[in-house]
Design a protein around this motif. Structure first.
Motif, PDB file in Angstrom:
ATOM      1  N   VAL A  96       0.728  -1.024   0.035  1.00 16.37           N
ATOM      2  CA  VAL A  96      -0.047  -0.018  -0.164  1.00 16.37           C
ATOM      3  C   VAL A  96       1.152   1.227   0.073  1.00 16.37           C
ATOM      4  N   LEU A  97       0.797   2.165  -0.907  1.00 16.55           N
ATOM      5  CA  LEU A  97       1.445   3.279  -1.146  1.00 16.55           C
ATOM      6  C   LEU A  97       0.558   4.585  -0.554  1.00 16.55           C
ATOM      7  N   SER A  98      -0.419   4.479  -0.570  1.00 20.11           N
ATOM      8  CA  SER A  98      -1.126   5.671   0.004  1.00 20.11           C
ATOM      9  C   SER A  98      -2.655   5.087   0.610  1.00 20.11           C
ATOM     10  N   ALA A  99      -2.906   5.300   1.783  1.00 22.59           N
ATOM     11  CA  ALA A  99      -4.373   4.572   2.287  1.00 22.59           C
ATOM     12  C   ALA A  99      -5.094   5.788   2.803  1.00 22.59           C
ATOM     13  N   PRO A 124       1.369  11.851  -4.947  1.00 21.35           N
ATOM     14  CA  PRO A 124       2.912  11.951  -5.646  1.00 21.35           C
ATOM     15  C   PRO A 124       3.269  10.555  -5.510  1.00 21.35           C
ATOM     16  N   LEU A 125       3.908  10.118  -6.579  1.00 22.78           N
ATOM     17  CA  LEU A 125       4.519   8.789  -6.603  1.00 22.78           C
ATOM     18  C   LEU A 125       6.116   8.673  -6.570  1.00 22.78           C
ATOM     19  N   ALA A 126       6.606   9.723  -5.999  1.00 26.93           N
ATOM     20  CA  ALA A 126       7.848   9.529  -5.676  1.00 26.93           C
ATOM     21  C   ALA A 126       8.363   8.517  -4.606  1.00 26.93           C
ATOM     22  N   ALA A 127       7.577   8.493  -3.510  1.00 25.78           N
ATOM     23  CA  ALA A 127       7.576   7.250  -2.600  1.00 25.78           C
ATOM     24  C   ALA A 127       7.457   5.767  -3.507  1.00 25.78           C
ATOM     25  N   ALA A 128       6.595   5.822  -4.280  1.00 28.56           N
ATOM     26  CA  ALA A 128       6.499   4.615  -4.929  1.00 28.56           C
ATOM     27  C   ALA A 128       7.770   4.237  -6.019  1.00 28.56           C
ATOM     28  N   ARG A 170      10.860   4.746  -5.003  1.00 28.65           N
ATOM     29  CA  ARG A 170      11.942   4.445  -3.963  1.00 28.65           C
ATOM     30  C   ARG A 170      11.416   3.151  -3.637  1.00 28.65           C
ATOM     31  N   ALA A 171      10.162   2.836  -3.366  1.00 29.60           N
ATOM     32  CA  ALA A 171       9.829   1.344  -2.678  1.00 29.60           C
ATOM     33  C   ALA A 171       9.956   0.477  -3.789  1.00 29.60           C
ATOM     34  N   LEU A 172       9.748   0.696  -4.939  1.00 30.07           N
ATOM     35  CA  LEU A 172       9.904  -0.337  -5.994  1.00 30.07           C
ATOM     36  C   LEU A 172      11.327  -0.350  -6.516  1.00 30.07           C
ATOM     37  N   ASP A 173      12.371   0.449  -6.246  1.00 34.40           N
ATOM     38  CA  ASP A 173      13.498   0.505  -6.654  1.00 34.40           C
ATOM     39  C   ASP A 173      13.570   0.496  -8.178  1.00 34.40           C
ATOM     40  N   VAL A 174      12.859   1.357  -8.776  1.00 35.59           N
ATOM     41  CA  VAL A 174      12.959   1.648 -10.147  1.00 35.59           C
ATOM     42  C   VAL A 174      13.536   3.294 -10.523  1.00 35.59           C
ATOM     43  N   ARG A 175      13.818   3.276 -11.611  1.00 35.77           N
ATOM     44  CA  ARG A 175      14.371   4.854 -11.772  1.00 35.77           C
ATOM     45  C   ARG A 175      13.360   5.695 -12.194  1.00 35.77           C
ATOM     46  N   SER A 176      12.106   5.478 -12.561  1.00 32.37           N
ATOM     47  CA  SER A 176      10.978   6.386 -12.856  1.00 32.37           C
ATOM     48  C   SER A 176       9.723   5.680 -12.799  1.00 32.37           C
ATOM     49  N   VAL A 177       8.455   6.108 -12.679  1.00 27.35           N
ATOM     50  CA  VAL A 177       7.527   5.606 -12.754  1.00 27.35           C
ATOM     51  C   VAL A 177       6.699   5.810 -14.235  1.00 27.35           C
ATOM     52  N   ASP A 178       6.879   4.700 -14.979  1.00 25.45           N
ATOM     53  CA  ASP A 178       6.333   4.886 -16.460  1.00 25.45           C
ATOM     54  C   ASP A 178       5.224   3.726 -16.429  1.00 25.45           C
ATOM     55  N   VAL A 179       4.059   4.066 -16.851  1.00 26.20           N
ATOM     56  CA  VAL A 179       2.888   3.202 -16.689  1.00 26.20           C
ATOM     57  C   VAL A 179       2.255   2.954 -17.888  1.00 26.20           C
ATOM     58  N   VAL A 206       0.409  11.657 -14.150  1.00 22.25           N
ATOM     59  CA  VAL A 206       1.089  12.772 -14.985  1.00 22.25           C
ATOM     60  C   VAL A 206       2.202  13.326 -14.115  1.00 22.25           C
ATOM     61  N   ASP A 207       3.381  13.581 -14.720  1.00 18.82           N
ATOM     62  CA  ASP A 207       4.533  14.244 -14.163  1.00 18.82           C
ATOM     63  C   ASP A 207       4.996  13.614 -12.846  1.00 18.82           C
ATOM     64  N   GLY A 208       4.831  12.058 -12.690  1.00 19.82           N
ATOM     65  CA  GLY A 208       5.069  11.579 -11.547  1.00 19.82           C
ATOM     66  C   GLY A 208       4.149  11.915 -10.366  1.00 19.82           C
ATOM     67  N   GLU A 209       2.699  12.245 -10.585  1.00 20.22           N
ATOM     68  CA  GLU A 209       1.769  12.251  -9.979  1.00 20.22           C
ATOM     69  C   GLU A 209       0.455  11.512 -10.398  1.00 20.22           C
ATOM     70  N   LEU A 210      -0.297  10.776  -9.388  1.00 22.37           N
ATOM     71  CA  LEU A 210      -1.432   9.928  -9.756  1.00 22.37           C
ATOM     72  C   LEU A 210      -2.497  11.076  -9.362  1.00 22.37           C
ATOM     73  N   ARG A 211      -3.347  11.147 -10.364  1.00 25.46           N
ATOM     74  CA  ARG A 211      -4.338  12.016 -10.275  1.00 25.46           C
ATOM     75  C   ARG A 211      -5.646  11.211 -10.446  1.00 25.46           C
TER      76      ARG A 211
END
Length: 535
Positions: free
Chosen positions: A463-466, A492-496, A498-507, A518-523
């Motif tokens: 869980v990243l955000s509850a 904000p997905l910056a924590a994600a 770090r938690a996933l140990d990936v360089r960026s969040v591309d989905v 969008v721009d590292g943020e889940l809306r």
């Protein structure tokens, strides 16, 4: 100890669907659902993606508690059809890849069952619990036998005697679990299960499974009873499944069950984890329930944390020993569409149900958003309290527009229960024609779960955000967001990252309505959901 044999592999990724046979489909025009009606609509279940059906009790009964008062465990109720009709339904379902589970009412019978009628005349018969003197809650004998019997729920449901965990010679009705009566009843359970498994049934959901041995505060003797039956089942019917109505998965699975449900009752929190998700006090309500706003409500006043904590605890205690089942509703509890909850709020609820690591159980009609109908008459014991009428969750399935919603050719006044009177009620036919409908959404989400198995019961979750939205990952490969409230939310997905140990969040969106990254943020828009693959 229970067998270490793993449960049947088919259960691990099952999508369960509960059918209340009285009101699913009527094939003979008498106003009551039947086996033929279910068989006629197997294509709907197959199209939806369901592979396991649990039928509420369909055995011979006087129906003073809607079939949970049985007079013959080996014969179907004539109003549903014959044994041949039932066997034909099981076989037709099998050909479509659908397994049938029966509801096993293990703890009591009807007071019209031949066993009870014989016991009421014979003081030496100990198949039920009898006392020579009045005991609180016991009911006077209806036969020539003097004394009183113990009911299990309603007075018309005498408790079968599986013994007491703490027997007493001063209270002779408190027999030990190895007395003749309890031993006879354990043998009868095996006989009943063998009979129906031999006709092709794939297992059982056991009614009130926690209640068989009386005065058993830590359920030790009850667990011994079920572990014994599980060991027998593993030896004789290793492909069969045993599901509990316990409401405490850790306790039920340690007792030998393959799976247990989160319910509106049970466990140390008396059902609060499930109610904290769905219960908005708009349908069935017990007077003693006290809870804050549920998480899935438009005002956004709830929290998923109560459920998350309970699920985490149960998952840790049951790891590798069975499955936790999360239902949309059932025949005793409000539907998802209850009270103020609107149709727009339901897709997010199903997105959560079908991407969380539990087995999903869909109550018939919830896939189209059928609502809890208030104000119905007491029908076959449906009323349990001033605000608790189970009939509102048992109305006829809405297959099509029309005066009986495609449920029956009978006149509306002859139906088992009235159809929902709302002129805008949903139905299967209309929603099948609309690719944006809830029905298509549920079908897509089931297909997505099957196409990506780590979205199922066995994949990991973080869980990243509850809050609003609830955001979590599945096995580090998928990102899921659900927003049950009316207002939008961002995370904000910056924590994600770090938690996933990936360089960026591309989905890559797999199925999303009103959620984007969008721009590292889940809306997330109000009532939105999204399932994404991390790339």
């Amino acid at each position: 100890m229970t067998s270490t044999r793993p449960g049947p592999d088919w259960l691990a990724d099952a999508v369960l669907y509960q059918i209340y046979p009285q009101t699913f489909a009527d094939s003979d025009g008498d106003g009551i659902g039947d086996f033929g009606g279910i068989a006629e609509h197997l294509d709907h279940l197959s199209w939806l993606g369901v592979d396991t059906v649990w039928l509420n009790p369909c055995f011979a009964s006087p129906f003073r508690d809607a079939g949970y008062d049985i007079t013959d465990y080996l014969a179907p109720a004539p109003r549903y059809g014959s044994t041949e009709d039932l066997a034909a339904l099981v076989e037709a379902a099998r050909r479509k890849g659908i397994r049938i589970l029966f509801d096993l009412v293990a703890g009591h019978t009807s007071d019209r069952h031949p066993w009870f009628l014989a016991a009421a005349e014979d003081p030496a018969d100990h198949r039920y619990i009898w006392s020579d003197r009045q005991v609180d809650g016991f009911v006077a004998s209806p036969g020539s036998r003097s004394g009183f019997y113990r009911p299990n729920f309603f007075d018309c449901q005498p408790a079968l005697n599986f013994g007491y965990a703490r027997p007493s010679s001063d209270e002779p009705w408190r027999q030990p679990v190895d007395a003749d009566g309890p031993r006879a009843n354990r043998a009868a359970l095996r006989d009943i299960m063998s009979h129906w498994l031999g006709l092709g049934v794939s297992g059982f959901r056991v009614d009130m499974a926690y209640s068989l041995v009386k005065d058993d505060p830590d359920k030790t003797e009850t667990a011994k009873l079920w572990t014994g039956l599980r060991d027998w089942l593993d030896r004789t019917h290793p492909r069969a499944a045993l599901l509990a109505e316990w409401g405490d998965p850790a306790a039920a699975l340690s007792a030998g069950f393959h799976a247990d449900f989160f319910l509106h009752f049970g466990g140390v929190d008396r059902g609060l984890p499930l109610r904290s998700l769905w219960n908005n006090n708009g349908g069935t309500v017990e007077e003693f329930w006290h809870q804050d706003a549920c998480y899935f409500e438009a005002e956004g006043r709830g929290t998923p944390q109560v459920f998350l904590d309970a699920w985490r605890s149960a998952a840790e205690l049951t790891e590798d020993s069975g499955h936790i089942v999360l239902p949309t509703a059932n025949h005793d509890f409000s539907r998802l569409a209850a009270g103020p909850r609107s149709a727009a709020e339901l897709p997010a609820a199903f997105a959560f149900l079908l991407t969380w690591p539990t087995l999903p159980a869909i109550y018939y009609g919830d896939e189209i958003g059928m609502r809890y109908v208030p104000g119905l008459p007491d029908t076959e014991g449906s009323v349990l309290g001033p605000r608790y009428n189970r009939a509102g969750s048992r109305t006829p399935m809405q297959w099509a527009p029309g005066p009986t919603a495609g449920f029956s050719a009978a006149a509306p006044e002859r139906l088992y229960l009235p159809v929902d009177p709302d002129p805008h009620r949903p139905d299967v036919l209309t929603q099948r024609a609309d690719p944006t409908s809830l029905l298509h959404t549920v079908r897509r989400l089931i297909a997505l779960r099957r196409a990506h198995p780590v979205l199922g019961a066995s994949g990991g979750v973080e869980v990243l955000s509850a809050g609003y939205p609830l955001v979590y990952t599945r096995s580090g490969r998928y990102l899921v967001a659900v927003n049950p409230r009316r207002e939008p939310g961002t995370v904000p997905l910056a924590a994600a990252v770090r938690a996933l140990d990936v360089r960026s969040v591309d989905v890559r969106a797999l199925d999303a309505q009103g959620v984007r990254v969008v721009d590292g943020e889940l809306r997330a828009d109000g009532f939105g959901y999204g399932v994404f693959e991390l790339v």
